[in-house]
Design a protein around this motif. Structure first.
Motif, PDB file in Angstrom:
ATOM      1  N   GLN A   1       0.836  -1.205   0.000  1.00  0.00           N
ATOM      2  CA  GLN A   1       0.000   0.000   0.000  1.00  0.00           C
ATOM      3  C   GLN A   1       0.872   1.255   0.000  1.00  0.00           C
ATOM      4  OE1 GLN A   1      -3.116  -1.575  -0.809  1.00  0.00           O
ATOM      5  NE2 GLN A   1      -3.817   0.243   0.272  1.00  0.00           N
ATOM      6  N   ASN A   2       2.183   1.098  -0.102  1.00  0.00           N
ATOM      7  CA  ASN A   2       3.123   2.218  -0.006  1.00  0.00           C
ATOM      8  C   ASN A   2       3.630   2.606  -1.387  1.00  0.00           C
ATOM      9  OD1 ASN A   2       2.916   1.939   2.830  1.00  0.00           O
ATOM     10  ND2 ASN A   2       4.483   0.347   2.782  1.00  0.00           N
TER      11      ASN A   2
ATOM     12  N   ASP B   1      -6.729   4.889   0.084  1.00  0.00           N
ATOM     13  CA  ASP B   1      -6.075   4.215   1.215  1.00  0.00           C
ATOM     14  C   ASP B   1      -4.666   3.725   0.921  1.00  0.00           C
ATOM     15  OD1 ASP B   1      -8.196   4.678   2.973  1.00  0.00           O
ATOM     16  OD2 ASP B   1      -9.257   2.886   2.270  1.00  0.00           O
ATOM     17  N   TYR B   2      -3.974   4.381   0.007  1.00  0.00           N
ATOM     18  CA  TYR B   2      -2.557   4.102  -0.216  1.00  0.00           C
ATOM     19  C   TYR B   2      -1.744   5.106   0.590  1.00  0.00           C
ATOM     20  CZ  TYR B   2      -3.775   0.953  -3.991  1.00  0.00           C
ATOM     21  OH  TYR B   2      -4.285  -0.095  -4.712  1.00  0.00           O
ATOM     22  N   ASN B   3      -0.671   4.634   1.185  1.00  0.00           N
ATOM     23  CA  ASN B   3       0.285   5.515   1.858  1.00  0.00           C
ATOM     24  C   ASN B   3       1.169   6.092   0.760  1.00  0.00           C
ATOM     25  OD1 ASN B   3      -0.658   4.553   4.420  1.00  0.00           O
ATOM     26  ND2 ASN B   3       0.523   2.700   4.017  1.00  0.00           N
ATOM     27  N   THR B   4       0.949   7.343   0.422  1.00  0.00           N
ATOM     28  CA  THR B   4       1.592   7.927  -0.758  1.00  0.00           C
ATOM     29  C   THR B   4       2.411   9.152  -0.381  1.00  0.00           C
ATOM     30  OG1 THR B   4      -0.364   7.217  -1.996  1.00  0.00           O
ATOM     31  CG2 THR B   4       1.175   8.671  -3.124  1.00  0.00           C
ATOM     32  N   TYR B   5       3.600   9.227  -0.948  1.00  0.00           N
ATOM     33  CA  TYR B   5       4.551  10.291  -0.646  1.00  0.00           C
ATOM     34  C   TYR B   5       5.158  10.788  -1.943  1.00  0.00           C
ATOM     35  CZ  TYR B   5       4.086   7.646   3.647  1.00  0.00           C
ATOM     36  OH  TYR B   5       3.563   6.973   4.718  1.00  0.00           O
ATOM     37  N   GLN B   6       5.721  11.996  -1.893  1.00  0.00           N
ATOM     38  CA  GLN B   6       6.494  12.537  -3.013  1.00  0.00           C
ATOM     39  C   GLN B   6       7.886  12.879  -2.532  1.00  0.00           C
ATOM     40  OE1 GLN B   6       5.034  15.593  -5.791  1.00  0.00           O
ATOM     41  NE2 GLN B   6       3.043  15.359  -4.801  1.00  0.00           N
ATOM     42  N   THR B   7       8.855  12.647  -3.395  1.00  0.00           N
ATOM     43  CA  THR B   7      10.196  13.140  -3.103  1.00  0.00           C
ATOM     44  C   THR B   7      10.196  14.647  -3.349  1.00  0.00           C
ATOM     45  OG1 THR B   7      10.936  12.687  -5.365  1.00  0.00           O
ATOM     46  CG2 THR B   7      11.302  10.943  -3.718  1.00  0.00           C
ATOM     47  N   PRO B   8      11.154  15.389  -2.779  1.00  0.00           N
ATOM     48  CA  PRO B   8      11.199  16.842  -2.987  1.00  0.00           C
ATOM     49  C   PRO B   8      11.286  17.186  -4.479  1.00  0.00           C
ATOM     50  CG  PRO B   8      12.627  16.230  -1.179  1.00  0.00           C
ATOM     51  CD  PRO B   8      12.180  14.951  -1.828  1.00  0.00           C
ATOM     52  N   PHE B   9      10.435  18.116  -4.891  1.00  0.00           N
ATOM     53  CA  PHE B   9      10.337  18.513  -6.298  1.00  0.00           C
ATOM     54  C   PHE B   9      11.375  19.587  -6.604  1.00  0.00           C
ATOM     55  CE2 PHE B   9       8.436  20.717  -9.935  1.00  0.00           C
ATOM     56  CZ  PHE B   9       8.063  19.640 -10.733  1.00  0.00           C
ATOM     57  N   GLY B  10      12.177  19.353  -7.630  1.00  0.00           N
ATOM     58  CA  GLY B  10      13.156  20.342  -8.061  1.00  0.00           C
ATOM     59  C   GLY B  10      14.548  20.132  -7.501  1.00  0.00           C
ATOM     60  N   TYR B  11      14.831  18.908  -7.074  1.00  0.00           N
ATOM     61  CA  TYR B  11      16.149  18.567  -6.540  1.00  0.00           C
ATOM     62  C   TYR B  11      16.664  17.291  -7.173  1.00  0.00           C
ATOM     63  CZ  TYR B  11      16.146  21.861  -2.664  1.00  0.00           C
ATOM     64  OH  TYR B  11      16.158  22.995  -1.903  1.00  0.00           O
ATOM     65  N   PHE B  12      17.973  17.254  -7.370  1.00  0.00           N
ATOM     66  CA  PHE B  12      18.618  15.972  -7.558  1.00  0.00           C
ATOM     67  C   PHE B  12      18.700  15.365  -6.170  1.00  0.00           C
ATOM     68  CE2 PHE B  12      20.427  18.345 -11.194  1.00  0.00           C
ATOM     69  CZ  PHE B  12      19.974  17.507 -12.211  1.00  0.00           C
ATOM     70  N   LEU B  13      18.558  14.073  -6.083  1.00  0.00           N
ATOM     71  CA  LEU B  13      18.559  13.416  -4.781  1.00  0.00           C
ATOM     72  C   LEU B  13      19.667  12.370  -4.704  1.00  0.00           C
ATOM     73  CD1 LEU B  13      14.723  12.762  -4.399  1.00  0.00           C
ATOM     74  CD2 LEU B  13      16.051  14.665  -3.445  1.00  0.00           C
ATOM     75  N   ASN B  14      20.193  12.199  -3.522  1.00  0.00           N
ATOM     76  CA  ASN B  14      21.086  11.081  -3.246  1.00  0.00           C
ATOM     77  C   ASN B  14      20.171   9.922  -2.894  1.00  0.00           C
ATOM     78  OD1 ASN B  14      23.564  12.734  -3.310  1.00  0.00           O
ATOM     79  ND2 ASN B  14      22.670  13.660  -1.484  1.00  0.00           N
TER      80      ASN B  14
END
Length: 137
Positions: free
Chosen positions: A72-73, A107-120
């Motif tokens: 559900q993630n 009912d999904y546990n949903t997230y976003q990574t930060p928008f506008g960044y390269f990420l490690n």
């Protein structure tokens, strides 16, 4: 739109360099377990369609991927490296926001990574066929 999804035992990130003028910071780092991580590339041609139709297509695909992997993630990650064509930043961000809301409503546990960044990134993905799914929507 192109989507590369991974089922991950563990996925984490920390902020790298910004790649747009006004990046959006929510969490500087985060960690997820047993999650679908969707690398989403929104293309210019997507803007010719309605935002709702594109969001619905993406949401339905991600629900299918999550069901296939019994989780559900879901983590949404804007990833503008799967095509030469790119949608506008505003359209892309709104599409991700709308998709996140619809998934949460389901009912999904949903997230976003930060928008506008390269990420490690740190990702542990198991080696079975449904753990990696590519789609052109």
């Amino acid at each position: 739109m192109k989507v590369l999804s991974f089922y991950t035992n563990n996925f984490s990130y920390t902020l790298g360099e910004p790649n747009i003028e006004s990046p959006i910071v929510v969490d500087k780092e985060s960690n997820f377990s047993e999650a679908i991580v969707a690398f989403i590339h929104v293309e210019e041609s997507d803007e010719a369609e309605t935002l709702r139709s594109r969001e619905k297509k993406l949401t339905n695909h991600l629900k299918w991927v999550a069901r296939k992997n019994n989780t559900q993630n879901i983590v949404l990650h804007s990833f503008a490296h799967l095509s030469n064509s790119k949608a506008s930043l505003d359209f892309t961000k709104q599409l991700l926001d709308d998709c996140q809301q619809r998934l949460k409503n389901g009912d999904y546990n949903t997230y976003q990574t930060p928008f506008g960044y390269f990420l490690n990134l740190n990702m542990e993905a198991p080696g079975f066929s449904m753990a990696r799914i590519w789609a052109e929507l």
